[in-house]
Write a protein that holds these residues in place. Structure first.
Motif, PDB file in Angstrom:
ATOM      1  N   ASN A 192       0.897  -1.129   0.045  1.00 15.35           N
ATOM      2  CA  ASN A 192       0.059  -0.199   0.146  1.00 15.35           C
ATOM      3  C   ASN A 192       1.009   1.402  -0.015  1.00 15.35           C
ATOM      4  OD1 ASN A 192       0.961  -0.221   2.757  1.00 15.35           O
ATOM      5  ND2 ASN A 192      -1.022   0.413   3.691  1.00 15.35           N
ATOM      6  N   ALA A 193       2.159   1.112  -0.312  1.00 14.98           N
ATOM      7  CA  ALA A 193       2.957   2.330  -0.326  1.00 14.98           C
ATOM      8  C   ALA A 193       2.698   3.278  -1.214  1.00 14.98           C
ATOM      9  CB  ALA A 193       4.524   1.772  -0.873  1.00 14.98           C
ATOM     10  N   THR A 194       1.913   3.188  -2.509  1.00 13.80           N
ATOM     11  CA  THR A 194       1.531   3.937  -3.407  1.00 13.80           C
ATOM     12  C   THR A 194       0.379   4.732  -2.968  1.00 13.80           C
ATOM     13  OG1 THR A 194       0.053   2.090  -4.452  1.00 13.80           O
ATOM     14  CG2 THR A 194       2.263   2.551  -5.310  1.00 13.80           C
ATOM     15  N   ARG A 195      -0.552   4.158  -1.957  1.00 13.92           N
ATOM     16  CA  ARG A 195      -1.588   4.855  -1.342  1.00 13.92           C
ATOM     17  C   ARG A 195      -0.861   5.645  -0.063  1.00 13.92           C
ATOM     18  NH1 ARG A 195      -4.026  -0.154  -1.376  1.00 13.92           N
ATOM     19  NH2 ARG A 195      -4.140  -0.239   0.943  1.00 13.92           N
ATOM     20  N   GLY A 196       0.113   5.849   0.087  1.00 18.28           N
ATOM     21  CA  GLY A 196       0.784   6.642   1.070  1.00 18.28           C
ATOM     22  C   GLY A 196       0.609   5.872   2.370  1.00 18.28           C
ATOM     23  N   GLY A 197       0.553   4.570   2.269  1.00 28.34           N
ATOM     24  CA  GLY A 197       0.698   3.751   3.415  1.00 28.34           C
ATOM     25  C   GLY A 197      -0.814   3.554   4.187  1.00 28.34           C
ATOM     26  N   ASP A 198      -1.713   4.243   3.685  1.00 26.06           N
ATOM     27  CA  ASP A 198      -3.204   4.036   4.113  1.00 26.06           C
ATOM     28  C   ASP A 198      -3.657   2.706   4.247  1.00 26.06           C
ATOM     29  OD1 ASP A 198      -5.521   4.647   5.544  1.00 26.06           O
ATOM     30  OD2 ASP A 198      -6.459   5.477   3.408  1.00 26.06           O
ATOM     31  N   THR A 199      -4.192   2.292   5.300  1.00 28.34           N
ATOM     32  CA  THR A 199      -4.693   0.640   5.348  1.00 28.34           C
ATOM     33  C   THR A 199      -6.104   0.882   4.888  1.00 28.34           C
ATOM     34  OG1 THR A 199      -5.380   0.867   7.502  1.00 28.34           O
ATOM     35  CG2 THR A 199      -3.365  -0.048   7.150  1.00 28.34           C
ATOM     36  N   GLY A 200      -6.920   2.207   4.809  1.00 24.03           N
ATOM     37  CA  GLY A 200      -8.423   1.975   4.738  1.00 24.03           C
ATOM     38  C   GLY A 200      -8.862   1.343   6.081  1.00 24.03           C
ATOM     39  N   TRP A 201     -10.274   1.276   6.273  1.00 23.43           N
ATOM     40  CA  TRP A 201     -10.750   0.569   7.430  1.00 23.43           C
ATOM     41  C   TRP A 201     -10.760  -0.544   7.282  1.00 23.43           C
ATOM     42  CZ3 TRP A 201     -11.724   3.826  11.430  1.00 23.43           C
ATOM     43  CH2 TRP A 201     -11.871   5.114  11.101  1.00 23.43           C
ATOM     44  N   PHE A 202     -10.234  -1.530   8.361  1.00 23.71           N
ATOM     45  CA  PHE A 202     -10.205  -2.964   8.375  1.00 23.71           C
ATOM     46  C   PHE A 202     -10.831  -3.309   9.753  1.00 23.71           C
ATOM     47  CE2 PHE A 202      -6.050  -1.321  10.060  1.00 23.71           C
ATOM     48  CZ  PHE A 202      -6.039  -2.104  10.992  1.00 23.71           C
ATOM     49  N   THR A 203     -10.962  -4.592  10.119  1.00 19.11           N
ATOM     50  CA  THR A 203     -11.401  -5.153  11.056  1.00 19.11           C
ATOM     51  C   THR A 203     -10.460  -6.030  11.835  1.00 19.11           C
ATOM     52  OG1 THR A 203     -12.225  -7.289  10.101  1.00 19.11           O
ATOM     53  CG2 THR A 203     -13.875  -5.420  10.322  1.00 19.11           C
ATOM     54  N   LYS A 204     -10.580  -6.615  12.952  1.00 23.27           N
ATOM     55  CA  LYS A 204      -9.676  -7.128  13.633  1.00 23.27           C
ATOM     56  C   LYS A 204      -9.285  -8.375  13.194  1.00 23.27           C
ATOM     57  CE  LYS A 204      -8.764  -9.136  18.459  1.00 23.27           C
ATOM     58  NZ  LYS A 204      -9.497  -9.277  19.720  1.00 23.27           N
ATOM     59  N   ASP A 205     -10.313  -8.931  12.173  1.00 20.48           N
ATOM     60  CA  ASP A 205      -9.991 -10.248  11.561  1.00 20.48           C
ATOM     61  C   ASP A 205      -9.221 -10.119  10.338  1.00 20.48           C
ATOM     62  OD1 ASP A 205     -11.709 -11.618  13.202  1.00 20.48           O
ATOM     63  OD2 ASP A 205     -13.352 -11.527  11.901  1.00 20.48           O
ATOM     64  N   ASN A 206      -8.881  -8.860   9.846  1.00 21.21           N
ATOM     65  CA  ASN A 206      -8.106  -8.592   8.547  1.00 21.21           C
ATOM     66  C   ASN A 206      -6.744  -7.996   8.999  1.00 21.21           C
ATOM     67  OD1 ASN A 206     -10.392  -9.300   7.071  1.00 21.21           O
ATOM     68  ND2 ASN A 206     -11.236  -7.402   7.032  1.00 21.21           N
ATOM     69  N   VAL A 207      -6.557  -7.920  10.181  1.00 23.24           N
ATOM     70  CA  VAL A 207      -5.277  -7.155  10.707  1.00 23.24           C
ATOM     71  C   VAL A 207      -4.046  -7.831   9.834  1.00 23.24           C
ATOM     72  CG1 VAL A 207      -3.375  -7.114  12.304  1.00 23.24           C
ATOM     73  CG2 VAL A 207      -5.749  -6.623  13.020  1.00 23.24           C
ATOM     74  N   SER A 208      -4.133  -9.116   9.603  1.00 20.95           N
ATOM     75  CA  SER A 208      -2.951  -9.866   8.735  1.00 20.95           C
ATOM     76  C   SER A 208      -2.609  -9.569   7.433  1.00 20.95           C
ATOM     77  CB  SER A 208      -3.216 -11.365   9.064  1.00 20.95           C
ATOM     78  OG  SER A 208      -4.363 -11.747   8.217  1.00 20.95           O
ATOM     79  N   LEU A 209      -3.950  -8.870   6.781  1.00 23.94           N
ATOM     80  CA  LEU A 209      -3.611  -8.257   5.692  1.00 23.94           C
ATOM     81  C   LEU A 209      -2.494  -7.162   5.327  1.00 23.94           C
ATOM     82  CD1 LEU A 209      -7.368  -7.885   4.410  1.00 23.94           C
ATOM     83  CD2 LEU A 209      -5.818  -9.670   3.840  1.00 23.94           C
ATOM     84  N   PHE A 210      -2.143  -6.626   6.430  1.00 24.82           N
ATOM     85  CA  PHE A 210      -1.417  -5.538   6.362  1.00 24.82           C
ATOM     86  C   PHE A 210      -0.015  -5.833   7.566  1.00 24.82           C
ATOM     87  CE2 PHE A 210      -5.824  -3.823   5.969  1.00 24.82           C
ATOM     88  CZ  PHE A 210      -5.510  -3.195   4.806  1.00 24.82           C
ATOM     89  N   PHE A 211      -0.420  -6.393   8.584  1.00 22.03           N
ATOM     90  CA  PHE A 211       0.746  -6.362   9.686  1.00 22.03           C
ATOM     91  C   PHE A 211       1.167  -7.734   9.956  1.00 22.03           C
ATOM     92  CE2 PHE A 211      -1.704  -2.543  10.232  1.00 22.03           C
ATOM     93  CZ  PHE A 211      -0.339  -1.460  10.139  1.00 22.03           C
ATOM     94  N   ASP A 212       2.368  -7.833  10.504  1.00 20.71           N
ATOM     95  CA  ASP A 212       2.758  -9.398  10.805  1.00 20.71           C
ATOM     96  C   ASP A 212       2.900  -8.936  12.494  1.00 20.71           C
ATOM     97  OD1 ASP A 212       3.406 -11.674   9.027  1.00 20.71           O
ATOM     98  OD2 ASP A 212       4.014  -9.515   8.161  1.00 20.71           O
TER      99      ASP A 212
END
Length: 210
Positions: free
Chosen positions: A141-161
Motif C-alpha cells: 500500500n505504499a502507493t496509497r501513502g501507507g493508508d490501510t483504509g478501514w479494516f476489522t480485527k479479522d483482517n489485521v494480517s492483511l497489513f501487519f505481521d
C-alpha cells in the motif's frame, strides 16, 4: 372457453410459483440458511454479499441499510428479477492506520532501525507521512501513502505481521513496531481512532424471466 381456461390455469400456476418462492424466502432468517439456499439453488446471480456503510455508498446500498433485519427489496428489468434480503445486521469495530514497512533483509537490523529513526525525524521536521511512505515503504500500500483504509480485527494480517489494534495510542501519534523474527520494522501513524461501522449481509437472488 378453452383459451380462457388455459389462461386461468397459467395465471394460477404463476401465482403458486410466486407464493412458493415467497414462502421459501421467508424461511431464510440468517447467513446459514442463506448459504444453504445458495447451495440448493445454484446460479451465478445468487450470492451472499456484505455491505459496509463506510465503503458502500451506492443508491442500492443506501436503500438496503434502511431495511430492517429480514427486510426485502426487489428490482426488475426486461430479463430478470433480483431480490435482496437482509439476513444479518451488525456494528463492527474498524481500525485505520498509515504505516511504513522496512525490511531488514536489505540491510542489517541495527542499520534498519537507524534508518527508521531518520525517516521519523523527517516526519517531525515536516515531511508528509504519505510522501515518506511512497518513498521508503516496501508494503503493497505504499502507493496509497501507507493508508490501510478501514479494516476489522479479522483482517489485521492483511497489513501487519504484528498486533496493532491492542496498542492504546492517541490519534495522530506516531510509533514503531517490530517483528524481529521476520526482520520487519514498522513506522505506524495512528491516523484514526477506532470506529463502529454498520455492516449488513444480504442474500441476492436472481430469477430469469421467461
Amino acid at each position: 372457453m378453452k383459451k380462457l381456461l388455459l389462461v386461468f390455469a397459467l395465471f394460477t400456476s404463476i401465482i403458486h410459483a410466486q407464493e412458493d418462492n415467497t414462502t421459501e424466502l421467508d424461511l431464510i432468517t440468517d447467513t446459514s440458511s442463506a448459504e444453504a439456499f445458495i447451495k440448493a439453488n445454484k446460479s451465478k446471480g445468487n450470492k451472499l454479499i456484505t455491505f459496509n456503510e463506510e465503503k458502500h455508498k451506492s443508491v442500492l446500498a443506501t436503500d438496503l441499510f434502511k431495511l430492517p433485519f429480514g427486510g426485502k427489496t426487489t428490482t426488475e428489468n426486461n430479463f430478470e428479477k433480483t431480490t435482496y434480503k437482509v439476513v444479518e445486521k451488525n456494528t463492527v469495530t474498524h481500525y485505520r492506520l498509515s504505516y511504513i514497512l522496512l525490511d531488514s533483509q536489505q540491510m542489517e537490523a541495527s542499520k534498519t532501525k537507524a534508518y527508521r529513526e531518520r525517516i521519523i525525524a523527517s516526519y517531525h521536521n515536516g515531511s508528509p507521512f504519505d510522501f515518506l511512505a511512497k518513498k521508503y515503504s516496501v508494503a503493497d500500500n505504499a502507493t496509497r501513502g501507507g493508508d490501510t483504509g478501514w479494516f476489522t480485527k479479522d483482517n489485521v494480517s492483511l497489513f501487519f505481521d504484528v498486533d496493532v489494534i491492542e496498542n492504546n495510542h492517541t490519534e495522530h501519534e506516531i510509533y514503531t513496531l517490530d517483528n524481529e523474527e521476520k526482520g520487519l520494522y514498522y513506522i505506524v501513524l495512528n491516523t484514526h481512532q477506532p470506529k463502529e461501522i454498520k455492516e449488513i449481509k444480504v442474500l441476492k437472488i436472481v430469477e430469469q424471466k421467461n
